[in-house]
Design an enzyme around this catalytic site. Structure first.
Site, mmCIF file in Angstrom:
data_model
loop_
_atom_site.group_PDB
_atom_site.id
_atom_site.type_symbol
_atom_site.label_atom_id
_atom_site.label_comp_id
_atom_site.label_asym_id
_atom_site.label_seq_id
_atom_site.Cartn_x
_atom_site.Cartn_y
_atom_site.Cartn_z
ATOM 1 N N TRP A 182 -15.870 -1.346 15.090
ATOM 2 C CA TRP A 182 -15.176 -2.282 15.986
ATOM 3 C C TRP A 182 -13.756 -1.758 16.070
ATOM 4 O O TRP A 182 -12.989 -1.882 15.115
ATOM 5 C CB TRP A 182 -15.227 -3.695 15.398
ATOM 6 N N LYS A 218 -15.015 -27.074 25.031
ATOM 7 C CA LYS A 218 -15.922 -26.794 23.903
ATOM 8 C C LYS A 218 -17.044 -27.824 23.883
ATOM 9 O O LYS A 218 -18.210 -27.496 23.726
ATOM 10 C CB LYS A 218 -15.191 -26.865 22.545
ATOM 11 N N ARG A 268 -21.177 -6.801 13.395
ATOM 12 C CA ARG A 268 -19.823 -6.557 12.906
ATOM 13 C C ARG A 268 -19.056 -5.569 13.788
ATOM 14 O O ARG A 268 -17.875 -5.297 13.553
ATOM 15 C CB ARG A 268 -19.859 -6.007 11.480
ATOM 16 N N GLU A 303 -19.542 -27.454 26.902
ATOM 17 C CA GLU A 303 -20.398 -26.260 26.992
ATOM 18 C C GLU A 303 -21.504 -26.229 25.950
ATOM 19 O O GLU A 303 -22.558 -25.663 26.198
ATOM 20 C CB GLU A 303 -19.594 -24.954 27.029
ATOM 21 N N HIS A 342 -2.695 -41.590 36.615
ATOM 22 C CA HIS A 342 -2.877 -41.185 38.011
ATOM 23 C C HIS A 342 -4.349 -41.034 38.377
ATOM 24 O O HIS A 342 -4.678 -40.361 39.345
ATOM 25 C CB HIS A 342 -2.134 -39.868 38.278
ATOM 26 N N GLU A 356 -9.107 -27.353 26.055
ATOM 27 C CA GLU A 356 -10.028 -26.547 25.257
ATOM 28 C C GLU A 356 -11.032 -27.450 24.518
ATOM 29 O O GLU A 356 -12.226 -27.129 24.433
ATOM 30 C CB GLU A 356 -9.226 -25.678 24.273
ATOM 31 N N LYS A 380 -22.128 -14.945 27.323
ATOM 32 C CA LYS A 380 -20.925 -14.657 26.532
ATOM 33 C C LYS A 380 -19.872 -13.971 27.385
ATOM 34 O O LYS A 380 -18.694 -14.257 27.285
ATOM 35 C CB LYS A 380 -21.312 -13.774 25.332
ATOM 36 N N CYS A 402 -15.844 -3.986 10.822
ATOM 37 C CA CYS A 402 -16.795 -2.897 11.057
ATOM 38 C C CYS A 402 -17.890 -3.060 10.016
ATOM 39 O O CYS A 402 -17.744 -3.847 9.079
ATOM 40 C CB CYS A 402 -16.141 -1.537 10.833
ATOM 41 N N ASN A 417 -13.569 0.009 6.719
ATOM 42 C CA ASN A 417 -13.414 -1.247 7.439
ATOM 43 C C ASN A 417 -12.069 -1.809 7.013
ATOM 44 O O ASN A 417 -11.837 -1.985 5.819
ATOM 45 C CB ASN A 417 -14.555 -2.192 7.047
ATOM 46 N N GLY A 418 -11.173 -2.070 7.963
ATOM 47 C CA GLY A 418 -9.856 -2.604 7.614
ATOM 48 C C GLY A 418 -8.794 -1.945 8.463
ATOM 49 O O GLY A 418 -9.101 -1.294 9.470
HETATM 50 O O1 M6R Z 1 -14.192 -12.790 27.616
HETATM 51 P P1 M6R Z 1 -13.226 -13.725 28.300
HETATM 52 O O2 M6R Z 1 -12.218 -14.284 27.363
HETATM 53 O O3 M6R Z 1 -12.589 -13.115 29.494
HETATM 54 O O4 M6R Z 1 -14.130 -14.924 28.807
HETATM 55 C C1 M6R Z 1 -13.590 -15.935 29.591
HETATM 56 C C2 M6R Z 1 -14.511 -17.124 29.647
HETATM 57 O O5 M6R Z 1 -15.739 -16.773 30.229
HETATM 58 C C3 M6R Z 1 -14.763 -17.716 28.260
HETATM 59 O O6 M6R Z 1 -13.568 -18.060 27.621
HETATM 60 C C4 M6R Z 1 -15.657 -18.964 28.345
HETATM 61 O O7 M6R Z 1 -14.939 -19.991 28.971
HETATM 62 C C5 M6R Z 1 -16.143 -19.358 26.956
HETATM 63 N N1 M6R Z 1 -17.542 -19.637 26.977
HETATM 64 C C6 M6R Z 1 -15.465 -20.545 26.399
HETATM 65 O O8 M6R Z 1 -15.940 -20.933 25.170
#
Ligand code: M6R
Length: 611
Positions: free
Chosen positions: A74, A486, A27, A489, A505, A482, A606, A2, A98-99
């Site tokens: 938060w 990463k 935050r 993207e 395969h 993952e 996001k 927070c 905050n905590g």
């Molecule tokens: O907010 P969410 O975890 O539900 O989001 C899911 C995906 O949109 C999210 O993980 C996306 O794949 C990210 N950009 C990955 O880094």
């Protein structure tokens, strides 16, 4: 996580507090509030939602006073609402915090027995009550705060004002950040430097256990033992943007480096080591219900789906319940088989992803018990859920998920232990061993972050590659997925994540001397170490370049690979947490070297709140 601000001087404090909070919105942003004191009167203004809601209320109500504290929240305990927004006040004492207060339920029970009434669901409110009781017993404000924090177990950065002591702010911290800003005839308190740069660049960083008494004329700082101490004043020459990122170039980099703290916050207050159990606030599943579960269905998208695959390994292995991990966008358009013996778990950083939310509602509508594992309290998924477990990572700003993923993994591990205990598949002693391993994770992440220099070297060598392959077996399969996600993207390099056994395969046809293959190969039987070595040999035989993620003491794979990144050894089920971090750093540095917009990559959002 927070944001806190405090001001004492000769100007109206409310506008200064609101403008400081704007710099701390990164935050937390589910509610905000200010408390200002004027002539022995405390005025509190609070509002749910973004800061502009508070700004509107403050401009309507115009709370007067040249001393005050403010907060942007938060949520961790209590949903986002006006009542749960800080500051919390009681009998003229207002606090912002905050905590996490781990023993707040016990303290609330004691206070209620002494006749106190609470007006929020938060852990923080206990501070206002404890301090008020100490003042009633004749202590002054600094001593009342000191006595109150002695009764509290947990983490805090706390700022307090009081209508009966209207010229000073008392603040204290332990494990949550707090800085003091020094001005001329005015002084400031904040969780972080950006809130202060408009007014001063002279900053004092408080140390653990410090307590500060802040007046317009100066600051007196005491250590945990109550001795007056001098902490150095530092002149900050960061730009406000640099300050928000804590000196990191991008939020993603900051969030990668925040992971030891984020994971510690996920674990905090939940590990009942002596009982071999896990405490989740609001847990409402009875042992009978848990024993009767016939299936767990995990619903998620993107990175959260990857953590779900790792979660399948954890839950099946520790609690012996069959787990299906579904892409939410597919599940919702099928005719899935769900009944009341199923537990549907939505995993989501934001709690707002449209596909996950729709799939979750579908599963709940068909009778499943609905559990949300989310980072955002009060989000649509936590509102829909029968049970919500927060990951407590704090706000994640970078579009590429990092700390959200690792905190989801440790949450799933705790859940697997809890289900295992309730179903009798783990003894107390076995659960204790698992929980002990979990407590070691923040330190292991600190260790693995030291690999950044080797990762940067690898990134430089391969930043111009057109394709990457990531391979992992068992619990390392989701890590491979993952790592590939990463990289694609944020660097826009084509990358595929594969289970090692699948390489022959199909993907093996892609391998030539231009193809870097990242092999996640910690030395464990679950990860089929011998088999992954087989994959490495197959890649080498076709001229591919092998980048191996290996245990610190592994000499065998080191002799086969072109590049190695070493990680501290972890048990198979927790190794995904540690092994993912070099891959986050690899994606980050490749993207950064290619000059990409790391925090806001093209075409992505996001939170995907549309289908
Ligand atoms: O907010 P969410 O975890 O539900 O989001 C899911 C995906 O949109 C999210 O993980 C996306 O794949 C990210 N950009 C990955 O880094």
């Amino acid at each position: 996580m927070c944001g806190i601000v405090g001001y004492v001087g000769d100007k109206e404090s409310a506008p200064i507090l609101v403008s400081g909070l704007k710099k701390l919105e990164y935050r937390g942003y589910d509610s905000a509030g200010v408390a200002v004191v004027s002539r022995n009167t405390l005025n509190v203004v609070r509002a749910t939602g973004k800061l502009r809601n508070l700004e509107n209320r403050v401009s309507q109500e115009e709370p007067k006073g040249t001393i005050g504290i403010g907060h942007t929240r938060w949520a961790t305990h209590g949903r986002p609402s006006d009542e749960n927004a800080h500051p919390h006040s009681y009998k003229g004492v207002a606090v912002v915090h905050n905590g996490i207060i781990e023993n707040h339920l016990a303290l609330k029970a004691e206070l209620r027995a002494r006749g106190h009434h609470f007006s929020s669901e938060t852990d923080t409110e206990v501070f206002a009550h404890l301090i008020s009781d100490e003042l009633d017993s004749g202590r002054d404000l600094p001593e009342a705060v000191r006595q109150a924090i002695k009764q509290v177990k947990g983490t805090y950065a706390l700022a307090v004002v009081c209508s009966s002591d209207p010229n000073r702010i008392v603040c204290t911290k332990d494990a949550s950040p707090m800085v003091l800003g020094l001005g001329e005839g005015q002084n400031f308190v904040a969780s972080d430097v950006p809130a202060l740069l408009e007014h001063t660049r002279d900053i004092v960083y408080m140390e653990e256990g410090d307590l500060a008494v802040v007046t317009a004329q100066g600051v007196a700082l005491y250590n945990r033992q109550g001795q007056l101490v001098n902490r150095p004043t530092r002149r900050i020459d960061w730009t406000p943007m640099m300050a928000e990122k804590g000196g990191h170039k991008h939020f993603m980099h900051k969030e990668i480096w925040e992971q030891p703290r984020a994971v510690a916050d996920t674990l905090r207050g939940r590990m009942l080591l002596s009982e071999g159990d896990v405490h989740f606030e609001g847990w409402s599943l009875s042992p009978e219900k848990v024993r009767a579960l016939s299936k767990v269905t995990i619903l998620a998208c993107g990175t959260s789906w990857h953590s779900g695959i790792a979660g399948k390994h954890m839950i099946e292995s520790l609690a012996r319940i069959p787990v299906e991990v579904e892409l939410a966008s597919e599940f919702r358009y099928r005719d899935p088989i769900v009944d009341s013996t199923h537990l549907a778990i939505a995993i989501s950083q934001s709690g707002e992803t449209a596909d996950t939310l729709a799939a979750f509602k579908e599963a709940k509508g068909r009778g499943a018990t609905a559990m949300a594992i989310c980072n955002v309290m009060g989000s649509a998924m936590t509102r829909e859920a029968d049970i919500s477990v927060l990951t407590n990572a704090g706000p994640e700003i970078g579009v590429a998920s990092t700390k959200a993923f690792t905190t989801q993994l440790v949450t799933l591990y705790m859940l697997a232990v809890k289900l295992g205990r309730m179903r009798g598949t783990l003894t107390v002693q076995q659960a204790q061993e698992h929980l002990t391993r979990l407590t070691e994770v923040p330190k292991m992440i600190e260790e693995v972050l030291k690999c950044e220099t080797s990762v940067k070297r690898v990134a430089r060598d391969f930043m111009s590659s057109q394709d990457f392959l990531f391979l992992g077996r068992g619990p390392m399969h989701p890590v491979a997925l993952e790592g590939a996600l990463k990289l694609k993207e944020i660097s826009y390099i084509h990358a595929e994540g594969y289970a090692g056994g699948e390489m022959k395969h199909g993907p093996i046809a892609l391998i030539d001397e231009k193809m870097p293959v990242v092999v996640i190969a910690p030395k464990q039987p679950h990860v089929a170490y011998e088999k992954i070595i087989g994959n490495i040999e197959e890649v080498r035989a076709r001229g591919g370049k092998v980048i191996a993620i290996i245990d610190e003491d592994d000499t065998h794979v080191a002799s086969l690979a072109d590049d190695v990144i070493r990680i501290p050894p972890a048990c198979a089920l927790l190794a995904p947490v540690v092994a993912t971090i070099p891959l986050q750093l690899l994606a980050y540095h490749v993207a950064e070297m290619r000059g990409n917009d790391v925090d806001q990559p093209r075409n992505l959002a996001k939170s995907v709140t549309v289908e």
